[in-house]
Design an enzyme around this catalytic site. Structure first.
Site, PDB file in Angstrom:
ATOM      1  N   HIS A 243      -3.253  -9.793  30.393  1.00  0.00           N
ATOM      2  CA  HIS A 243      -2.856  -8.447  29.956  1.00  0.00           C
ATOM      3  C   HIS A 243      -4.024  -7.710  29.259  1.00  0.00           C
ATOM      4  O   HIS A 243      -4.548  -6.732  29.777  1.00  0.00           O
ATOM      5  CB  HIS A 243      -1.689  -8.546  28.963  1.00  0.00           C
ATOM      6  CG  HIS A 243      -0.457  -9.186  29.509  1.00  0.00           C
ATOM      7  ND1 HIS A 243       0.291  -8.663  30.542  1.00  0.00           N
ATOM      8  CD2 HIS A 243       0.174 -10.320  29.138  1.00  0.00           C
ATOM      9  CE1 HIS A 243       1.338  -9.442  30.778  1.00  0.00           C
ATOM     10  NE2 HIS A 243       1.288 -10.460  29.942  1.00  0.00           N
TER      11      HIS A 243
HETATM   12  O1  RIB Z   1       3.065  -7.629  26.892  1.00  0.00           O
HETATM   13  C1  RIB Z   1       1.765  -8.155  26.724  1.00  0.00           C
HETATM   14  C2  RIB Z   1       1.202  -7.728  25.401  1.00  0.00           C
HETATM   15  O2  RIB Z   1       1.992  -8.280  24.355  1.00  0.00           O
HETATM   16  C3  RIB Z   1      -0.218  -8.285  25.155  1.00  0.00           C
HETATM   17  O3  RIB Z   1      -0.939  -7.357  24.388  1.00  0.00           O
HETATM   18  C4  RIB Z   1       0.019  -9.536  24.367  1.00  0.00           C
HETATM   19  O4  RIB Z   1      -1.062  -9.812  23.456  1.00  0.00           O
HETATM   20  C5  RIB Z   1       1.230  -9.165  23.581  1.00  0.00           C
HETATM   21  O5  RIB Z   1       0.800  -8.507  22.417  1.00  0.00           O
END
Ligand code: RIB
Ligand code: CA
Length: 314
Positions: A243
């Site tokens: 992500h």
């Molecule tokens: O949904 C993914 C996000 O949520 C990423 O930033 C992960 O670090 C969590 O914070």
């Protein structure tokens, strides 16, 4: 690519940590003015400690870390330690970093750093709840016009939610902050789950990172190895999505991504759908030409991983 001045606002967090290693390994492309942290995956004390720890492992204590919001704007805090471990860094060995946080609140630092430079010259990567940026916009309304591109990891449309049926974690954890940012007129590129679910650390890719003989690569292999185990246990499958690193990869190589202008609204009140991002693609030509928000729909994931291998090998 000309060197970009950048502030990274994050909640490290395993994938935030990978994003930090990628950014800190790219000094010729990114002038990192500051790392700012907020509560999110784990509490604000730990996210600040973790940013300092990654900074030290990366040999980049020249970059200041500012601690920020300990709670969301309105809702109660919701952590994600089940995905990041109690430390926030999975099984990476933790220690008390040598260098402290910089004095002052993250929101004030964002205002000072952006307002002190030419309009549009400072970009941001936001990889956690957007509380600090929302506070900064409230502190200094002129910030919206002064900021460069804000690359956000957050939201979901085609993929559905990952913390509730309809919301992605970063937006869900502070929907009011996301609403402030997306309504502010700031130019945003948004990497939601529609994009990050295309960028997966398969076992083959993890093995390739683990074979790179640098502190950064070994640390990232440990971090992703933890996420791979969590993916198998809690989600199913063996390839966790990258992500937060997607925001840094976008800043380093935007041509590897396809983004389209959208109208993006955040649900802030419904108990059932709070944090939902209503992403509207159907804009007329006039609206599309001035839309401040672009949504990433495609990622050249093989090329992004080639970039990751190359930077972690430095
Ligand atoms: O949904 C993914 C996000 O949520 C990423 O930033 C992960 O670090 C969590 O914070
Ligand atoms: Ca994060």
């Amino acid at each position: 690519m000309s060197r970009k001045a950048l502030i990274i606002d994050c909640d490290p967090g395993v994938d935030d940590a990978v994003a930090l290693f990628l950014a800190l390994a790219s000094p010729e492309d990114l002038e990192i003015l500051a790392v700012t942290t907020a509560a999110g995956n784990v509490d604000a004390t730990l996210t600040a400690r973790n940013a300092r720890l990654i900074r030290q492992l990366a040999g980049r204590e020249d970059v200041p870390v500012y601690a920020g919001a300990a709670v969301p704007l309105v809702r109660e805090p919701i952590a994600a330690a089940h995905f990041h471990g109690e430390s926030g860094l999975g099984t990476l060995p933790v220690f008390e970093p040598a260098a402290p946080v910089a004095p002052g609140h993250a929101a004030g630092a964002i205002v000072e750093l952006v307002m002190g430079r030419p309009a549009g010259s400072v970009a941001m990567a936001v990889t956690g709840p957007m509380t600090n940026l929302a506070l900064a916009l409230r502190l200094e309304p002129a910030l919206a016009a002064r900021l460069g591109t804000v690359v956000v990891m957050g939201g979901a449309r085609r993929e559905g939610g990952n913390i509730t049926a309809s919301a992605e974690y970063n937006i869900y954890a502070d929907p009011h902050a996301a609403d402030v940012v997306f309504r502010s007129g700031v130019s945003c590129v948004v990497l939601g789950l529609d994009a990050t679910h295309q960028l997966r650390a398969t076992p083959e890719r993890l093995a390739r990172i683990a074979a790179i003989d640098t502190v950064a690569a070994r640390s990232v292999a440990t971090l992703i190895g933890f996420s791979s185990d969590i993916e198998r246990r809690l989600v199913g499958g063996d390839s966790p999505p990258m992500h937060d690193p997607s925001t840094i990869a976008y800043l380093l190589a935007p041509d590897l991504f396809t983004a389209v202008p959208v109208d993006l609204r955040v649900e802030t009140t419904s108990p059932l759908t709070a944090g939902h991002t209503a992403v509207e693609f159907r804009l007329d030509a006039a609206a599309a030409s001035v839309a401040p928000i672009r949504w990433v729909t495609q990622v050249d994931h093989a090329a992004v991983f080639d970039l990751i291998y190359e930077r972690l090998a430095r």
